[in-house]
Design a protein around this motif. Sequence first.
Motif, mmCIF file in Angstrom:
data_model
loop_
_atom_site.group_PDB
_atom_site.id
_atom_site.type_symbol
_atom_site.label_atom_id
_atom_site.label_comp_id
_atom_site.label_asym_id
_atom_site.label_seq_id
_atom_site.Cartn_x
_atom_site.Cartn_y
_atom_site.Cartn_z
ATOM 1 N N LEU A 201 -1.213 -10.555 3.780
ATOM 2 C CA LEU A 201 -0.392 -9.887 2.770
ATOM 3 C C LEU A 201 -1.217 -8.948 1.905
ATOM 4 C CD1 LEU A 201 2.152 -12.587 1.526
ATOM 5 C CD2 LEU A 201 2.645 -10.443 2.672
ATOM 6 N N GLU A 202 -2.425 -9.355 1.567
ATOM 7 C CA GLU A 202 -3.280 -8.500 0.739
ATOM 8 C C GLU A 202 -3.537 -7.160 1.411
ATOM 9 O OE1 GLU A 202 -6.716 -10.934 -0.082
ATOM 10 O OE2 GLU A 202 -6.041 -11.275 -2.139
ATOM 11 N N LYS A 203 -3.570 -7.117 2.727
ATOM 12 C CA LYS A 203 -3.778 -5.862 3.447
ATOM 13 C C LYS A 203 -2.517 -4.995 3.438
ATOM 14 C CE LYS A 203 -7.261 -7.787 6.589
ATOM 15 N NZ LYS A 203 -7.594 -8.116 7.998
ATOM 16 N N TYR A 204 -1.363 -5.643 3.329
ATOM 17 C CA TYR A 204 -0.111 -4.900 3.367
ATOM 18 C C TYR A 204 0.303 -4.375 1.995
ATOM 19 C CZ TYR A 204 1.289 -5.502 8.207
ATOM 20 O OH TYR A 204 1.360 -5.399 9.565
ATOM 21 N N ILE A 205 -0.049 -5.103 0.957
ATOM 22 C CA ILE A 205 0.352 -4.691 -0.396
ATOM 23 C C ILE A 205 -0.726 -3.783 -0.957
ATOM 24 C CG2 ILE A 205 1.082 -5.472 -2.680
ATOM 25 C CD1 ILE A 205 2.919 -6.311 -0.385
ATOM 26 N N VAL A 206 -0.635 -2.506 -0.625
ATOM 27 C CA VAL A 206 -1.702 -1.580 -1.000
ATOM 28 C C VAL A 206 -1.224 -0.482 -1.939
ATOM 29 C CG1 VAL A 206 -3.038 -1.960 1.089
ATOM 30 C CG2 VAL A 206 -1.268 -0.208 1.092
ATOM 31 N N TYR A 207 0.066 -0.441 -2.239
ATOM 32 C CA TYR A 207 0.516 0.601 -3.152
ATOM 33 C C TYR A 207 1.176 -0.016 -4.380
ATOM 34 C CZ TYR A 207 4.827 -0.109 -0.397
ATOM 35 O OH TYR A 207 5.893 -0.651 0.265
ATOM 36 N N LYS A 208 1.177 0.733 -5.469
ATOM 37 C CA LYS A 208 1.493 0.177 -6.776
ATOM 38 C C LYS A 208 2.919 -0.319 -6.930
ATOM 39 C CE LYS A 208 -1.924 3.096 -9.059
ATOM 40 N NZ LYS A 208 -2.150 4.206 -10.012
ATOM 41 N N LYS A 209 3.844 0.227 -6.151
ATOM 42 C CA LYS A 209 5.236 -0.146 -6.380
ATOM 43 C C LYS A 209 5.631 -1.447 -5.693
ATOM 44 C CE LYS A 209 7.294 2.652 -2.632
ATOM 45 N NZ LYS A 209 8.257 3.749 -2.363
ATOM 46 N N SER A 210 4.692 -2.123 -5.047
ATOM 47 C CA SER A 210 5.011 -3.393 -4.399
ATOM 48 C C SER A 210 4.039 -4.478 -4.839
ATOM 49 C CB SER A 210 4.978 -3.244 -2.880
ATOM 50 O OG SER A 210 3.669 -2.968 -2.430
ATOM 51 N N TRP A 211 4.477 -5.719 -4.707
ATOM 52 C CA TRP A 211 3.604 -6.852 -4.998
ATOM 53 C C TRP A 211 4.082 -8.077 -4.219
ATOM 54 C CZ3 TRP A 211 6.281 -10.814 -7.476
ATOM 55 C CH2 TRP A 211 7.429 -10.453 -8.191
ATOM 56 N N GLU A 238 7.065 -4.904 10.701
ATOM 57 C CA GLU A 238 5.641 -4.694 10.994
ATOM 58 C C GLU A 238 4.824 -5.914 10.580
ATOM 59 O OE1 GLU A 238 1.987 -1.614 9.917
ATOM 60 O OE2 GLU A 238 4.046 -1.057 9.443
ATOM 61 N N LEU A 239 5.172 -6.490 9.424
ATOM 62 C CA LEU A 239 4.478 -7.692 8.960
ATOM 63 C C LEU A 239 4.746 -8.859 9.900
ATOM 64 C CD1 LEU A 239 2.831 -9.244 6.847
ATOM 65 C CD2 LEU A 239 4.933 -9.493 5.491
ATOM 66 N N ARG A 240 5.984 -9.004 10.338
ATOM 67 C CA ARG A 240 6.338 -10.100 11.262
ATOM 68 C C ARG A 240 5.510 -10.010 12.543
ATOM 69 N NH1 ARG A 240 8.683 -11.106 15.727
ATOM 70 N NH2 ARG A 240 9.117 -8.896 16.082
ATOM 71 N N LYS A 241 5.375 -8.814 13.083
ATOM 72 C CA LYS A 241 4.614 -8.627 14.312
ATOM 73 C C LYS A 241 3.131 -8.940 14.104
ATOM 74 C CE LYS A 241 7.647 -5.124 16.366
ATOM 75 N NZ LYS A 241 7.777 -3.679 16.746
ATOM 76 N N THR A 242 2.605 -8.559 12.931
ATOM 77 C CA THR A 242 1.196 -8.850 12.623
ATOM 78 C C THR A 242 0.965 -10.353 12.567
ATOM 79 O OG1 THR A 242 0.920 -6.785 11.390
ATOM 80 C CG2 THR A 242 -0.653 -8.548 10.940
ATOM 81 N N ILE A 243 1.870 -11.070 11.904
ATOM 82 C CA ILE A 243 1.743 -12.526 11.812
ATOM 83 C C ILE A 243 1.847 -13.162 13.192
ATOM 84 C CG2 ILE A 243 2.843 -14.628 10.919
ATOM 85 C CD1 ILE A 243 3.702 -12.945 8.472
ATOM 86 N N GLU A 244 2.762 -12.647 13.993
ATOM 87 C CA GLU A 244 3.000 -13.193 15.335
ATOM 88 C C GLU A 244 1.763 -13.097 16.227
ATOM 89 O OE1 GLU A 244 6.630 -12.662 18.535
ATOM 90 O OE2 GLU A 244 5.687 -10.853 17.710
ATOM 91 N N THR A 245 0.962 -12.080 16.021
ATOM 92 C CA THR A 245 -0.237 -11.877 16.847
ATOM 93 C C THR A 245 -1.504 -12.428 16.197
ATOM 94 O OG1 THR A 245 -0.524 -9.657 15.895
ATOM 95 C CG2 THR A 245 0.745 -9.825 17.947
ATOM 96 N N SER A 246 -1.342 -13.089 15.046
ATOM 97 C CA SER A 246 -2.499 -13.654 14.339
ATOM 98 C C SER A 246 -2.744 -15.096 14.787
ATOM 99 C CB SER A 246 -2.271 -13.618 12.828
ATOM 100 O OG SER A 246 -2.120 -12.298 12.372
ATOM 101 N N ASN A 256 -1.395 -20.565 16.727
ATOM 102 C CA ASN A 256 -0.596 -19.343 16.681
ATOM 103 C C ASN A 256 0.586 -19.578 15.745
ATOM 104 O OD1 ASN A 256 -2.152 -17.919 18.648
ATOM 105 N ND2 ASN A 256 -1.173 -19.150 20.234
ATOM 106 N N ILE A 257 0.846 -18.638 14.874
ATOM 107 C CA ILE A 257 1.913 -18.817 13.890
ATOM 108 C C ILE A 257 2.929 -17.685 13.975
ATOM 109 C CG2 ILE A 257 0.506 -20.132 12.251
ATOM 110 C CD1 ILE A 257 0.080 -17.569 10.674
ATOM 111 N N THR A 258 4.136 -18.005 13.550
ATOM 112 C CA THR A 258 5.188 -17.007 13.389
ATOM 113 C C THR A 258 5.860 -17.264 12.047
ATOM 114 O OG1 THR A 258 6.881 -18.371 14.478
ATOM 115 C CG2 THR A 258 5.613 -16.841 15.871
ATOM 116 N N ALA A 259 6.653 -16.312 11.606
ATOM 117 C CA ALA A 259 7.355 -16.448 10.333
ATOM 118 C C ALA A 259 8.758 -15.877 10.445
ATOM 119 C CB ALA A 259 6.589 -15.746 9.220
ATOM 120 N N SER A 260 9.658 -16.409 9.628
ATOM 121 C CA SER A 260 11.035 -15.917 9.560
ATOM 122 C C SER A 260 11.253 -15.246 8.213
ATOM 123 C CB SER A 260 12.020 -17.066 9.749
ATOM 124 O OG SER A 260 11.848 -17.671 11.018
ATOM 125 N N PHE A 261 12.085 -14.190 8.222
ATOM 126 C CA PHE A 261 12.221 -13.341 7.043
ATOM 127 C C PHE A 261 13.680 -13.192 6.621
ATOM 128 C CE2 PHE A 261 8.275 -12.281 8.961
ATOM 129 C CZ PHE A 261 7.441 -11.761 7.986
#
Length: 300
Positions: A201-211, A238-246, A256-261
């Motif tokens: 998540l820290e890699k994805y939250i890179v701009y000021k309008k999100s947290w 995009e985040l779901r796919k990143t988690i899926e391949t982590s 191997n982990i996956t997440a639901s959104f």
Amino acid sequence: MERKVVSYDKLEESIDFLKSMYEIVRIVDPLMKRVIKYDNNGMEETGDVCHSCWEDDKICDNCISVRAFLQKDTLMKLEHTSNKVYMVTAIPIETDKRSVVLELLNDVTKSMLMQDDSYTDIEELKKVINNLNALVVKDTITNLYNKRYINERLPVDIIKSVLHEKPLSIIIFDIDGFKAINDEYGHPVGDEVIKLLGRILEKYIVYKKSWAARYGGDEFIIVLNDTNKEEAYDFAEELRKTIETSTLDIKDIKINITASFGIYTAFKEELTTNDLIDLADKNLYKAKAAGKNKLVINNN
């Protein structure tokens, strides 16, 4: 207990008195982050952003005025500029015009530096203050924001979204089968999975309008300001796919982990913090019911 209403005239008189005891006295709207001026025409917001006095261009993570406003209690904290340390007192006040927070600031730089030989350097003292402020709103496992930050920051974003007629998207997700991971490998390994999600998540939250924040357990919240439904969906996918391949590789164990959104985008809707979270949470349950490792977003 009903809060006492203070008249505008009485508050104005108090400000004049308080200026004899405090270096800086100001009235702020903690939700809109604006300094309020007083004149013969009454109270109105200025163009001054309240956190600009700290020489920063972002909302304070541990905003004492929001906390005082929401808790309806007087609070204190240390804050600093580049060369001064201030003790800030925030007092929530209900006037006959509007709800505001009275901020009282005193320069305590010299007294702080003199009290303890270990803090003879203001730069070192500023690091200590930043660390203390972060402890209040940061999750210790992931270093993301915690539930307290959600409760204090999300109302601000909701109000700004409504007033400025900008979309606000919230994403709630959790790890599929997290209980089974804890049961099979133990809670220390479960914590490592949580840490892995935090790093992603820290890699994805890179701009000021999100947290992003850890909501509790294996559940996380992402808030995307000025972000419409399509943009929020693309971000989450995009985040779901990143988690899926982590993969978590620890102690000869590969997990191997996956997440639901669940995603909800509000636009011109007057929703409370709980309303917005509940709507996204319902979509999360739908994603789980649909087979996990999926996204569900509102259709309005």
